[in-house]
Design a protein around this motif. Sequence first.
Motif, mmCIF file in Angstrom:
data_model
loop_
_atom_site.group_PDB
_atom_site.id
_atom_site.type_symbol
_atom_site.label_atom_id
_atom_site.label_comp_id
_atom_site.label_asym_id
_atom_site.label_seq_id
_atom_site.Cartn_x
_atom_site.Cartn_y
_atom_site.Cartn_z
ATOM 1 N N HIS A 1 0.841 -1.202 0.000
ATOM 2 C CA HIS A 1 0.000 0.000 0.000
ATOM 3 C C HIS A 1 0.872 1.246 0.000
ATOM 4 N N ASN A 2 2.154 1.050 0.290
ATOM 5 C CA ASN A 2 3.049 2.208 0.335
ATOM 6 C C ASN A 2 3.827 2.288 -0.981
ATOM 7 N N LEU A 3 3.559 3.358 -1.711
ATOM 8 C CA LEU A 3 4.103 3.483 -3.071
ATOM 9 C C LEU A 3 5.234 4.505 -3.125
ATOM 10 N N SER A 4 5.857 4.743 -1.969
ATOM 11 C CA SER A 4 6.922 5.747 -1.902
ATOM 12 C C SER A 4 7.989 5.511 -2.973
ATOM 13 N N LEU A 5 8.368 6.590 -3.611
ATOM 14 C CA LEU A 5 9.286 6.521 -4.751
ATOM 15 C C LEU A 5 10.628 7.130 -4.387
ATOM 16 N N ARG A 6 11.698 6.392 -4.709
ATOM 17 C CA ARG A 6 13.032 6.946 -4.479
ATOM 18 C C ARG A 6 13.628 7.415 -5.808
ATOM 19 N N LEU A 7 14.206 8.620 -5.768
ATOM 20 C CA LEU A 7 14.890 9.169 -6.951
ATOM 21 C C LEU A 7 16.337 9.387 -6.537
ATOM 22 N N GLU A 8 17.253 8.851 -7.317
ATOM 23 C CA GLU A 8 18.669 8.957 -6.964
ATOM 24 C C GLU A 8 19.404 9.903 -7.906
ATOM 25 N N ASN A 9 20.494 10.456 -7.387
ATOM 26 C CA ASN A 9 21.376 11.317 -8.187
ATOM 27 C C ASN A 9 20.554 12.313 -9.017
ATOM 28 N N LEU A 10 19.795 13.131 -8.327
ATOM 29 C CA LEU A 10 18.840 14.038 -8.980
ATOM 30 C C LEU A 10 19.481 14.929 -10.043
ATOM 31 N N GLN A 11 18.783 15.060 -11.155
ATOM 32 C CA GLN A 11 19.205 15.932 -12.250
ATOM 33 C C GLN A 11 18.160 17.034 -12.391
ATOM 34 N N GLU A 12 18.586 18.100 -13.034
ATOM 35 C CA GLU A 12 17.669 19.227 -13.196
ATOM 36 C C GLU A 12 16.365 18.796 -13.887
ATOM 37 N N GLN A 13 16.476 17.895 -14.865
ATOM 38 C CA GLN A 13 15.280 17.500 -15.620
ATOM 39 C C GLN A 13 14.317 16.628 -14.806
ATOM 40 N N ASP A 14 14.691 16.243 -13.600
ATOM 41 C CA ASP A 14 13.773 15.485 -12.735
ATOM 42 C C ASP A 14 12.749 16.404 -12.069
ATOM 43 N N SER A 15 12.929 17.697 -12.200
ATOM 44 C CA SER A 15 11.987 18.648 -11.595
ATOM 45 C C SER A 15 10.618 18.517 -12.246
ATOM 46 N N GLY A 16 9.564 18.700 -11.449
ATOM 47 C CA GLY A 16 8.210 18.664 -11.983
ATOM 48 C C GLY A 16 7.238 18.150 -10.947
ATOM 49 N N PHE A 17 6.035 17.828 -11.407
ATOM 50 C CA PHE A 17 4.992 17.308 -10.511
ATOM 51 C C PHE A 17 4.920 15.794 -10.650
ATOM 52 N N TYR A 18 5.037 15.108 -9.538
ATOM 53 C CA TYR A 18 4.943 13.649 -9.524
ATOM 54 C C TYR A 18 3.594 13.246 -8.939
ATOM 55 N N TYR A 19 2.950 12.307 -9.602
ATOM 56 C CA TYR A 19 1.732 11.755 -9.016
ATOM 57 C C TYR A 19 1.633 10.303 -9.409
ATOM 58 N N CYS A 20 0.745 9.594 -8.731
ATOM 59 C CA CYS A 20 0.678 8.185 -9.006
ATOM 60 C C CYS A 20 -0.749 7.717 -9.031
ATOM 61 N N SER A 21 -1.031 6.713 -9.811
ATOM 62 C CA SER A 21 -2.376 6.162 -9.864
ATOM 63 C C SER A 21 -2.295 4.678 -9.560
ATOM 64 N N VAL A 22 -3.243 4.184 -8.758
ATOM 65 C CA VAL A 22 -3.238 2.770 -8.363
ATOM 66 C C VAL A 22 -4.537 2.101 -8.757
ATOM 67 N N ASN A 23 -4.465 0.805 -8.876
ATOM 68 C CA ASN A 23 -5.629 0.003 -9.157
ATOM 69 C C ASN A 23 -5.598 -1.148 -8.167
ATOM 70 N N VAL A 24 -6.668 -1.272 -7.383
ATOM 71 C CA VAL A 24 -6.689 -2.252 -6.301
ATOM 72 C C VAL A 24 -7.800 -3.249 -6.567
ATOM 73 N N GLU A 25 -7.576 -4.491 -6.190
ATOM 74 C CA GLU A 25 -8.578 -5.545 -6.350
ATOM 75 C C GLU A 25 -9.928 -5.049 -5.850
ATOM 76 N N GLY A 26 -10.949 -5.181 -6.675
ATOM 77 C CA GLY A 26 -12.279 -4.743 -6.275
ATOM 78 C C GLY A 26 -12.507 -3.252 -6.491
ATOM 79 N N ASN A 27 -11.501 -2.584 -7.044
ATOM 80 C CA ASN A 27 -11.644 -1.149 -7.299
ATOM 81 C C ASN A 27 -11.157 -0.831 -8.705
ATOM 82 N N LYS A 28 -11.663 -1.608 -9.653
ATOM 83 C CA LYS A 28 -11.125 -1.512 -11.012
ATOM 84 C C LYS A 28 -11.360 -0.144 -11.637
ATOM 85 N N ASP A 29 -12.326 0.590 -11.069
ATOM 86 C CA ASP A 29 -12.631 1.880 -11.678
ATOM 87 C C ASP A 29 -11.767 3.002 -11.123
ATOM 88 N N PHE A 30 -10.883 2.696 -10.205
ATOM 89 C CA PHE A 30 -10.064 3.765 -9.645
ATOM 90 C C PHE A 30 -8.862 4.026 -10.536
#
Length: 245
Positions: free
Chosen positions: A107-136
Amino acid sequence: MTPPAPSLLRCLFLGLSALVPPTFTKLQLQVAPGFSNLRVVEGSDVVLPVWYTKLGQESPDPSWKVLSAIWYLQKKDEKTKQVLAYFSTSNVIKESRVSLIYPMPSHNLSLRLENLQEQDSGFYYCSVNVEGNKDFKDHDSSKMVELNVLIPPAPPSCTLQGVPRAGANVTLSCQSPRSKPPAQYQWTGPSLYTKTFSPRFLDMVRGFLNLTNLSTSMSGVYVCKAHNEVGSAQCNVTMEVSSGQ
Ligand SMILES: *[C@@H]1O[C@H](CO)[C@@H](O)[C@H](O)[C@H]1NC(C)=O
Ligand SMILES: *[C@@H]1O[C@H](CO)[C@@H](O)[C@H](O)[C@H]1NC(C)=O
Ligand SMILES: *[C@@H]1O[C@H](CO)[C@@H](O)[C@H](O)[C@H]1NC(C)=O
Ligand SMILES: *[C@@H]1O[C@H](CO)[C@@H](O)[C@H](O)[C@H]1NC(C)=O
Ligand SMILES: *[C@@H]1O[C@H](CO)[C@@H](O)[C@H](O)[C@H]1NC(C)=O
């Protein structure tokens, strides 16, 4: 003869499901407090702490199985990019320098980014699909992490424009080729703060220092410091004011 039970059961079932509000199965993504806007220095690592819960709840329900999870990067004026994708049926597909910190499914989708570059800047978001919640599939735009990769000023170059003769005017200029946010400039020199020096001749944004009506006592080493919130660098220029014409 058919017993009446099945239709009665069906009625009961329909009645029950009508009572269950549709929001019951909705998921929401959580971003750890204080982590929705990150300013991090180039070259370092960062974790975007994100997990999903049922709507209205703080902690995740461990019985739910995540079927897929996709992390996106959205940049101004660019097409949204997929940086990592997990599907229960295959391996994690990802960009380099990016990884999930917990093994999937989690359930924890924490993302690690290593050796950050300037082009890594921006908005990060994530979408999940869980059993029984196919419409999410939607993401809540308020649950994004804005990452800003900052760059300390690169060593500036100092130059002297004009001929340093007594009575003349010259401009000292200082420019750092790379800095995010843009560097601010500060000049120090042998006579700057002891003689009649007016800050209106100092341009902290463009790095200019205008010196007027030079005298031989203004000779010496002038040091420029380029700085921003993550670092500083300096250069200097030596000015010898000649007394002749
Ligand atoms: C998810 O992981 C992040 C990073 O390790 C952590 O800060 C956060 O508390 C975790 N969330 C939950 C609900 O355990
Ligand atoms: C030097 O600058 C001052 C103030 O800007 C100006 O009045 C003067 O004419 C300039 N002198 C020369 C030699 O350009
Ligand atoms: C300082 O000198 C530069 C270049 O000679 C000029 O563009 C700028 O207007 C001058 N600034 C002031 C405050 O005199
Ligand atoms: C320039 O400096 C000289 C000597 O330092 C002084 O006599 C003169 O009045 C100054 N000129 C101006 C325009 O400030
Ligand atoms: C001026 O710059 C040189 C080389 O960049 C450096 O070695 C020197 O120490 C500097 N001098 C001052 C006074 O900052």
